[in-house]
Design a protein around this motif. Structure first.
Motif, mmCIF file in Angstrom:
data_model
loop_
_atom_site.group_PDB
_atom_site.id
_atom_site.type_symbol
_atom_site.label_atom_id
_atom_site.label_comp_id
_atom_site.label_asym_id
_atom_site.label_seq_id
_atom_site.Cartn_x
_atom_site.Cartn_y
_atom_site.Cartn_z
ATOM 1 N N PHE A 1 -3.328 12.574 12.618
ATOM 2 C CA PHE A 1 -2.070 11.835 12.632
ATOM 3 C C PHE A 1 -0.889 12.804 12.526
ATOM 4 C CE2 PHE A 1 -4.857 8.420 10.698
ATOM 5 C CZ PHE A 1 -4.921 7.665 11.864
ATOM 6 N N ASN A 2 0.179 12.499 13.282
ATOM 7 C CA ASN A 2 1.370 13.357 13.248
ATOM 8 C C ASN A 2 2.620 12.529 13.526
ATOM 9 O OD1 ASN A 2 1.406 12.936 16.039
ATOM 10 N ND2 ASN A 2 0.498 14.922 16.516
ATOM 11 N N SER A 3 3.703 13.195 13.928
ATOM 12 C CA SER A 3 4.977 12.496 14.125
ATOM 13 C C SER A 3 5.202 12.032 15.559
ATOM 14 C CB SER A 3 6.139 13.399 13.698
ATOM 15 O OG SER A 3 6.231 14.535 14.551
ATOM 16 N N GLY A 4 4.269 12.333 16.467
ATOM 17 C CA GLY A 4 4.433 11.853 17.832
ATOM 18 C C GLY A 4 4.117 12.887 18.893
ATOM 19 N N GLY A 5 4.496 12.567 20.118
ATOM 20 C CA GLY A 5 4.139 13.376 21.273
ATOM 21 C C GLY A 5 4.667 14.790 21.249
ATOM 22 N N THR A 6 5.912 14.970 20.834
ATOM 23 C CA THR A 6 6.489 16.313 20.830
ATOM 24 C C THR A 6 5.751 17.227 19.863
ATOM 25 O OG1 THR A 6 8.680 15.542 21.521
ATOM 26 C CG2 THR A 6 8.578 17.650 20.366
ATOM 27 N N THR B 1 0.859 -1.193 0.000
ATOM 28 C CA THR B 1 0.000 0.000 0.000
ATOM 29 C C THR B 1 0.892 1.238 0.000
ATOM 30 O OG1 THR B 1 -1.444 -1.311 1.446
ATOM 31 C CG2 THR B 1 -2.125 0.937 1.004
ATOM 32 N N PHE B 2 1.656 1.384 -1.070
ATOM 33 C CA PHE B 2 2.658 2.448 -1.119
ATOM 34 C C PHE B 2 2.147 3.746 -1.723
ATOM 35 C CE2 PHE B 2 3.097 -0.338 -4.796
ATOM 36 C CZ PHE B 2 2.951 0.551 -5.845
ATOM 37 N N GLY B 3 0.880 3.772 -2.160
ATOM 38 C CA GLY B 3 0.337 4.975 -2.782
ATOM 39 C C GLY B 3 0.237 6.135 -1.803
ATOM 40 N N ASN B 4 0.195 7.338 -2.358
ATOM 41 C CA ASN B 4 0.003 8.540 -1.544
ATOM 42 C C ASN B 4 -1.493 8.666 -1.231
ATOM 43 O OD1 ASN B 4 -0.386 11.264 -0.672
ATOM 44 N ND2 ASN B 4 1.502 11.863 -1.703
ATOM 45 N N PRO B 5 -1.876 8.722 0.048
ATOM 46 C CA PRO B 5 -3.306 8.788 0.384
ATOM 47 C C PRO B 5 -4.034 9.995 -0.208
ATOM 48 C CG PRO B 5 -2.006 8.261 2.331
ATOM 49 C CD PRO B 5 -1.032 8.638 1.251
ATOM 50 N N PHE C 1 -11.438 25.357 17.975
ATOM 51 C CA PHE C 1 -10.674 25.737 16.787
ATOM 52 C C PHE C 1 -9.195 25.620 17.100
ATOM 53 C CE2 PHE C 1 -8.264 29.174 14.677
ATOM 54 C CZ PHE C 1 -8.367 28.730 13.363
ATOM 55 N N LEU C 2 -8.433 25.021 16.182
ATOM 56 C CA LEU C 2 -6.979 24.915 16.341
ATOM 57 C C LEU C 2 -6.333 25.056 14.971
ATOM 58 C CD1 LEU C 2 -4.766 24.253 18.556
ATOM 59 C CD2 LEU C 2 -4.754 21.957 17.557
ATOM 60 N N PRO C 3 -5.554 26.123 14.746
ATOM 61 C CA PRO C 3 -4.881 26.276 13.457
ATOM 62 C C PRO C 3 -3.850 25.174 13.227
ATOM 63 C CG PRO C 3 -4.863 28.330 14.725
ATOM 64 C CD PRO C 3 -5.277 27.241 15.656
ATOM 65 N N SER C 4 -3.506 24.946 11.979
ATOM 66 C CA SER C 4 -2.483 23.956 11.638
ATOM 67 C C SER C 4 -1.114 24.447 12.087
ATOM 68 C CB SER C 4 -2.471 23.705 10.133
ATOM 69 O OG SER C 4 -1.442 22.797 9.799
ATOM 70 N N PHE C 5 -0.329 23.545 12.668
ATOM 71 C CA PHE C 5 1.026 23.879 13.112
ATOM 72 C C PHE C 5 1.992 23.851 11.935
ATOM 73 C CE2 PHE C 5 5.009 22.498 15.464
ATOM 74 C CZ PHE C 5 5.212 23.707 16.104
ATOM 75 N N LEU C 6 1.787 22.877 11.031
ATOM 76 C CA LEU C 6 2.624 22.758 9.831
ATOM 77 C C LEU C 6 1.845 23.282 8.624
ATOM 78 C CD1 LEU C 6 4.162 19.180 10.281
ATOM 79 C CD2 LEU C 6 5.156 21.389 10.913
ATOM 80 N N HIS C 7 2.517 24.018 7.770
ATOM 81 C CA HIS C 7 1.869 24.610 6.605
ATOM 82 C C HIS C 7 2.408 23.972 5.327
ATOM 83 C CE1 HIS C 7 0.103 27.690 9.173
ATOM 84 N NE2 HIS C 7 1.290 27.724 9.794
ATOM 85 N N GLY C 8 1.509 23.715 4.389
ATOM 86 C CA GLY C 8 1.911 23.065 3.145
ATOM 87 C C GLY C 8 0.707 22.495 2.439
ATOM 88 N N GLY C 9 0.680 21.176 2.294
ATOM 89 C CA GLY C 9 -0.429 20.512 1.622
ATOM 90 C C GLY C 9 -1.683 20.487 2.468
ATOM 91 N N GLY D 1 1.714 17.582 5.124
ATOM 92 C CA GLY D 1 2.729 16.548 4.995
ATOM 93 C C GLY D 1 2.108 15.199 4.678
ATOM 94 N N THR D 2 2.690 14.483 3.718
ATOM 95 C CA THR D 2 2.166 13.170 3.343
ATOM 96 C C THR D 2 2.194 12.224 4.540
ATOM 97 O OG1 THR D 2 2.953 13.450 1.082
ATOM 98 C CG2 THR D 2 2.479 11.197 1.804
#
Length: 380
Positions: free
Chosen positions: A67-72, A29-33, A219-227, A236-237
């Protein structure tokens, strides 16, 4: 001799089923979601199925899981974005003196931006008084961040009581539940929690992946900006293989499994303390033994330097720690023990953390205790 790993509060070994499903997802399942073709749609379906399973573990809506990269990342997102987006309503934040560095360092950053932070104290058992919290809560308080369970001493914080008070206050309530999610039954909506951070590597999942629960009502704005991934809430993918591994780890953590582990870890603790008492070892339990996470046991061995003890145990193939892995390799003393006892108490340099998890058994614990007693007697 077989090495013994007893530092599960720092990180846990991945379950074999987690490794298997991750390998399968990477291969198949290597496709980009986010892609609209067949491969992308297949990946997207997997992603949403996992989201649904994780949401069920907290009894929340799938849409409330990011979903994100973890606790930090989860802690930073919850704290910084809440503060910056609500600063017109107030500049006051509340946390505790014994939070994980991912929270404390983020609070320090916000102080540099002009925010005022109240760091609530704890008593000598690491307990937070709800009266102290109530007294600190102000009209201009916009965020409260209190961890669910402490990663060094295991203490459970009064989350239910705080949540009850927060229902009458407009401030956002965040909890770092990274250490507690694998053992406690946590229901954010019932407890009044608005934001909750989780990391997969603490529950026998992979490193570098986690999730943030966000109550739909806030309401919570996105921390990371991009896609526009995660419904524009986290660019982020998505790391589908890692998320699949986390999903499997969550699936394995049934309520029955959690209770089984609780009983096993209580027995491990009983073995250790009973043998230490028999050997007349001078020790003290750091934290509140009646209100803590079952997998963490923090002990002060009086007159025995913790770094020396760890070195001797490591030479015997036994891994424990002095506290948070995020401060490993530094000479900084435990901020948790300092908050409990003061900066000059001997416990600061004489305490170790033993944390249980997958793969440990009675025989290992008995071997640890025998070697521990032998080393302490030789050192003293």
């Amino acid at each position: 001799m077989e090495p013994i790993y007893l530092d599960h509060a720092a990180t846990t070994p991945a379950h074999t089923a987690v490794i298997e499903i991750m390998a399968s997802e990477m291969a198949n399942t290597f496709g980009n979601p986010s892609s609209i073709h067949t491969f992308g749609r297949q990946a997207h379906r997997k992603l949403e199925d996992i989201r649904q399973g994780i949401a069920a573990s907290l009894e929340v809506k799938p849409h409330e899981i990011i979903f994100n990269s973890g606790g930090t990342e989860g802690d930073n997102t919850a704290i910084i974005e809440t503060a910056l987006s609500r600063k017109e309503q107030g500049m006051h934040l509340i946390t505790t003196a014994i939070e994980h560095p991912a929270v404390l360092e983020t609070m320090k950053y916000l102080e540099e931006l002009g925010f005022e932070v109240t760091y609530l104290p704890v008593d000598t058992e690491g307990n937070l008084a709800i009266t102290d919290f109530e007294a600190a809560l102000r009209d201009d308080t916009i965020l409260v961040s209190v961890m669910y369970g402490n990663n060094e001493i295991g203490n459970l914080m009064p989350i239910k009581e705080i949540g009850a008070l927060m229902k009458e206050h407009p401030a956002i309530f965040h909890t770092d539940a990274v250490q507690a999610y694998g053992s406690e039954r946590i229901l954010p909506h019932e407890l009044g929690i608005d934001l909750l951070s989780i990391s997969a590597h603490k529950i026998n999942g992979p490193k570098g992946v986690g999730f943030l629960f966000k109550n739909d009502a806030i309401f919570l704005p996105s921390f990371l900006h991009g896609g526009e991934q995660e419904e524009k809430r986290r660019a982020g993918t998505e790391n589908l293989a890692g998320i699949a591994g986390m999903g499997k780890a969550v699936e394995l953590l049934t309520e029955a499994e959690k209770e089984k582990r609780h009983e096993q870890y209580r027995e491990f603790e009983r073995i250790i303390l009973t043998e230490l008492d028999k050997a007349q070892i001078d020790y003290r339990i750091n934290g509140n033994p009646e209100n803590k996470l079952a997998h963490i046991l923090n002990l002060q061995f009086k007159g025995v330097a913790s770094d020396l003890l760890l070195m001797h145990l490591d030479l015997q193939g036994i891994a424990i720690s002095t506290g948070s892995a995020c401060t490993a390799g530094t000479v900084d003393p435990s901020h948790v023990l300092q908050a409990m006892y003061g900066k000059n108490d001997p416990a600061i340099k004489e305490s170790v953390r033993i944390s249980f998890g997958l793969g440990n058994d009675d025989a290992q614990i008995k071997r640890l205790t025998a070697i521990l007693i032998d080393i302490i007697n030789k050192i003293k």
